[in-house]
Write a protein that holds these residues in place. Sequence first.
Motif, PDB file in Angstrom:
ATOM      1  N   THR A  78       0.838  -1.193   0.000  1.00 41.34           N
ATOM      2  CA  THR A  78       0.000   0.000   0.000  1.00 41.34           C
ATOM      3  C   THR A  78       0.877   1.249   0.000  1.00 41.34           C
ATOM      4  OG1 THR A  78      -1.884   1.026   1.127  1.00 41.34           O
ATOM      5  CG2 THR A  78      -0.260  -0.031   2.550  1.00 41.34           C
ATOM      6  N   ARG A  79       0.266   2.420   0.073  1.00 41.10           N
ATOM      7  CA  ARG A  79       1.076   3.642  -0.005  1.00 41.10           C
ATOM      8  C   ARG A  79       0.434   4.781   0.776  1.00 41.10           C
ATOM      9  NH1 ARG A  79       0.060   6.294  -5.967  1.00 41.10           N
ATOM     10  NH2 ARG A  79      -2.171   6.699  -5.770  1.00 41.10           N
ATOM     11  N   GLU A  80       1.261   5.797   1.069  1.00 41.89           N
ATOM     12  CA  GLU A  80       0.748   7.009   1.705  1.00 41.89           C
ATOM     13  C   GLU A  80       1.280   8.236   0.981  1.00 41.89           C
ATOM     14  OE1 GLU A  80       0.673   7.533   5.847  1.00 41.89           O
ATOM     15  OE2 GLU A  80      -0.782   5.927   6.000  1.00 41.89           O
ATOM     16  N   PRO A  81       0.554   9.362   0.934  1.00 40.59           N
ATOM     17  CA  PRO A  81      -0.830   9.375   1.367  1.00 40.59           C
ATOM     18  C   PRO A  81      -1.651   8.487   0.436  1.00 40.59           C
ATOM     19  CG  PRO A  81      -0.031  11.598   0.781  1.00 40.59           C
ATOM     20  CD  PRO A  81       1.019  10.639   0.393  1.00 40.59           C
ATOM     21  N   GLY A  82      -2.663   7.824   0.989  1.00 38.42           N
ATOM     22  CA  GLY A  82      -3.533   6.990   0.151  1.00 38.42           C
ATOM     23  C   GLY A  82      -3.826   5.654   0.804  1.00 38.42           C
ATOM     24  N   GLY A  83      -4.164   4.679  -0.029  1.00 40.64           N
ATOM     25  CA  GLY A  83      -4.374   3.324   0.455  1.00 40.64           C
ATOM     26  C   GLY A  83      -5.818   2.940   0.726  1.00 40.64           C
ATOM     27  N   THR A  84      -6.731   3.911   0.743  1.00 35.57           N
ATOM     28  CA  THR A  84      -8.179   3.636   0.780  1.00 35.57           C
ATOM     29  C   THR A  84      -8.809   4.658  -0.173  1.00 35.57           C
ATOM     30  OG1 THR A  84      -9.189   5.202   2.331  1.00 35.57           O
ATOM     31  CG2 THR A  84      -7.935   3.396   3.312  1.00 35.57           C
TER      32      THR A  84
ATOM     33  N   ALA B 249       7.882  10.148   6.471  1.00 33.61           N
ATOM     34  CA  ALA B 249       7.754  11.153   5.404  1.00 33.61           C
ATOM     35  C   ALA B 249       7.153  12.444   5.961  1.00 33.61           C
ATOM     36  CB  ALA B 249       6.908  10.614   4.256  1.00 33.61           C
ATOM     37  N   THR B 250       6.302  12.326   6.964  1.00 32.34           N
ATOM     38  CA  THR B 250       5.724  13.530   7.571  1.00 32.34           C
ATOM     39  C   THR B 250       6.799  14.307   8.333  1.00 32.34           C
ATOM     40  OG1 THR B 250       3.711  12.231   7.856  1.00 32.34           O
ATOM     41  CG2 THR B 250       3.790  14.380   8.943  1.00 32.34           C
ATOM     42  N   TYR B 251       7.624  13.565   9.097  1.00 28.93           N
ATOM     43  CA  TYR B 251       8.738  14.244   9.786  1.00 28.93           C
ATOM     44  C   TYR B 251       9.680  14.880   8.761  1.00 28.93           C
ATOM     45  CZ  TYR B 251       7.562  12.410  14.402  1.00 28.93           C
ATOM     46  OH  TYR B 251       6.933  12.168  15.602  1.00 28.93           O
TER      47      TYR B 251
ATOM     48  N   GLY C 275      11.022  19.736   5.489  1.00 30.46           N
ATOM     49  CA  GLY C 275      10.718  20.585   4.332  1.00 30.46           C
ATOM     50  C   GLY C 275       9.944  21.843   4.702  1.00 30.46           C
ATOM     51  N   ARG C 276       8.803  21.668   5.352  1.00 34.88           N
ATOM     52  CA  ARG C 276       7.956  22.834   5.697  1.00 34.88           C
ATOM     53  C   ARG C 276       8.334  23.485   7.018  1.00 34.88           C
ATOM     54  NH1 ARG C 276       6.122  22.870   0.836  1.00 34.88           N
ATOM     55  NH2 ARG C 276       4.399  21.488   0.280  1.00 34.88           N
ATOM     56  N   GLN C 277       9.248  22.856   7.730  1.00 41.08           N
ATOM     57  CA  GLN C 277       9.763  23.390   8.998  1.00 41.08           C
ATOM     58  C   GLN C 277       8.692  23.523  10.090  1.00 41.08           C
ATOM     59  OE1 GLN C 277      11.997  26.582   6.707  1.00 41.08           O
ATOM     60  NE2 GLN C 277      13.619  25.868   8.053  1.00 41.08           N
ATOM     61  N   LEU C 278       7.771  22.586  10.118  1.00 35.06           N
ATOM     62  CA  LEU C 278       6.773  22.569  11.194  1.00 35.06           C
ATOM     63  C   LEU C 278       7.400  21.958  12.448  1.00 35.06           C
ATOM     64  CD1 LEU C 278       3.492  21.393   9.404  1.00 35.06           C
ATOM     65  CD2 LEU C 278       3.926  23.624  10.442  1.00 35.06           C
ATOM     66  N   ASP C 279       6.815  22.304  13.580  1.00 31.09           N
ATOM     67  CA  ASP C 279       7.301  21.846  14.874  1.00 31.09           C
ATOM     68  C   ASP C 279       7.205  20.313  14.979  1.00 31.09           C
ATOM     69  OD1 ASP C 279       7.883  21.524  17.509  1.00 31.09           O
ATOM     70  OD2 ASP C 279       6.119  22.590  18.267  1.00 31.09           O
ATOM     71  N   ARG C 280       8.341  19.687  15.265  1.00 38.31           N
ATOM     72  CA  ARG C 280       8.356  18.207  15.375  1.00 38.31           C
ATOM     73  C   ARG C 280       7.469  17.726  16.516  1.00 38.31           C
ATOM     74  NH1 ARG C 280      11.945  19.820  11.898  1.00 38.31           N
ATOM     75  NH2 ARG C 280      13.642  18.462  11.271  1.00 38.31           N
ATOM     76  N   ALA C 281       7.361  18.550  17.564  1.00 33.15           N
ATOM     77  CA  ALA C 281       6.545  18.133  18.719  1.00 33.15           C
ATOM     78  C   ALA C 281       5.074  18.025  18.320  1.00 33.15           C
ATOM     79  CB  ALA C 281       6.714  19.124  19.867  1.00 33.15           C
ATOM     80  N   LEU C 282       4.632  18.891  17.425  1.00 31.29           N
ATOM     81  CA  LEU C 282       3.251  18.822  16.937  1.00 31.29           C
ATOM     82  C   LEU C 282       3.041  17.532  16.136  1.00 31.29           C
ATOM     83  CD1 LEU C 282       0.441  19.969  16.250  1.00 31.29           C
ATOM     84  CD2 LEU C 282       1.530  21.312  14.419  1.00 31.29           C
ATOM     85  N   ILE C 283       4.025  17.192  15.318  1.00 33.05           N
ATOM     86  CA  ILE C 283       3.934  15.953  14.530  1.00 33.05           C
ATOM     87  C   ILE C 283       3.893  14.752  15.483  1.00 33.05           C
ATOM     88  CG2 ILE C 283       5.043  14.520  12.761  1.00 33.05           C
ATOM     89  CD1 ILE C 283       6.285  17.114  11.625  1.00 33.05           C
ATOM     90  N   ALA C 284       4.750  14.788  16.492  1.00 35.22           N
ATOM     91  CA  ALA C 284       4.803  13.678  17.452  1.00 35.22           C
ATOM     92  C   ALA C 284       3.466  13.516  18.180  1.00 35.22           C
ATOM     93  CB  ALA C 284       5.929  13.909  18.449  1.00 35.22           C
ATOM     94  N   GLN C 285       2.831  14.640  18.464  1.00 37.05           N
ATOM     95  CA  GLN C 285       1.532  14.618  19.150  1.00 37.05           C
ATOM     96  C   GLN C 285       0.468  13.950  18.263  1.00 37.05           C
ATOM     97  OE1 GLN C 285       0.923  18.703  20.131  1.00 37.05           O
ATOM     98  NE2 GLN C 285      -0.738  18.249  21.554  1.00 37.05           N
TER      99      GLN C 285
ATOM    100  N   ALA D 236      17.900  15.731   5.359  1.00 40.42           N
ATOM    101  CA  ALA D 236      18.502  15.871   6.694  1.00 40.42           C
ATOM    102  C   ALA D 236      17.546  15.354   7.767  1.00 40.42           C
ATOM    103  CB  ALA D 236      18.864  17.337   6.943  1.00 40.42           C
ATOM    104  N   ALA D 237      16.248  15.630   7.602  1.00 43.11           N
ATOM    105  CA  ALA D 237      15.278  15.185   8.606  1.00 43.11           C
ATOM    106  C   ALA D 237      15.162  13.656   8.610  1.00 43.11           C
ATOM    107  CB  ALA D 237      13.917  15.833   8.343  1.00 43.11           C
TER     108      ALA D 237
END
Length: 210
Positions: A40-46, A103-105, A111-121, A171-172
């Motif tokens: 399967t794949r992301e984003p996607g898969g359904t 891939a989100t991290y 890439g978009r430089q969003l806060d990693r803590a938000l992603i982790a949440q 790098a991420a």
Amino acid sequence: MTLKRGRFITLEGGEGVGKSTNLQFVTDWLDSRGVAYLQTREPGGTPLAEELRELLLSNREEAVDPTAELLMVFAARAQHLARVIEPALARGEWVICDRFTDATYAYQGGGRQLDRALIAQLEQTVQGSLRPDRVLLLDLDPRTGLQRAASTGAADRFESEQLAFFQRVRAAYLERAESAPERYAVIDAARPLEQVQQRLGDELEKLFDD
Ligand code: TMP
């Protein structure tokens, strides 16, 4: 007797690292060993998650807010996990996923430089304790990757980004791999294909024997 859960393997990397060719190698390998798996794949898969993929990848006039992008990625993931990934693992199948939360991290975090803590949440909320058993990370200098990718048709919204974006993505990814080396196999995608696939085969063998 309780059924053994399947293995959850993801394939990651920047643009032009050879993900499709190597994904084919992985599924051929599993076929040759008679392993029951779901690819399967992301984003996607359904169906719903594939619609969200279309929305995420399509070029548009309106600038997309990075947090809106992040939430769409996780909305697709929640659906994919509930409808496809979790049931397959519970049935004892291996799941081979073309990209996942690393891939989100890499893209939204690096890439978009969003806060990693938000992603982790969000990762915690959507996935609970579920993480890939093994991440196969194809690593390549984005200058080479973008040259390779340039020959494969019109660029989507991510592929249209500049070199600096993809340098942050790389790098991420590497930072993620360094933080949990037991879960990541970093594979040098600049090497000849036979060597890349030799390494992939070795990694799969280890998982198979476990
Ligand atoms: P691909 O499947 O052809 O590689 O394209 C998927 C694109 O979506 C790729 O450019 C990376 C991007 N992406 C994210 O930005 N965040 C994510 O969490 C995932 C899974 C993919």
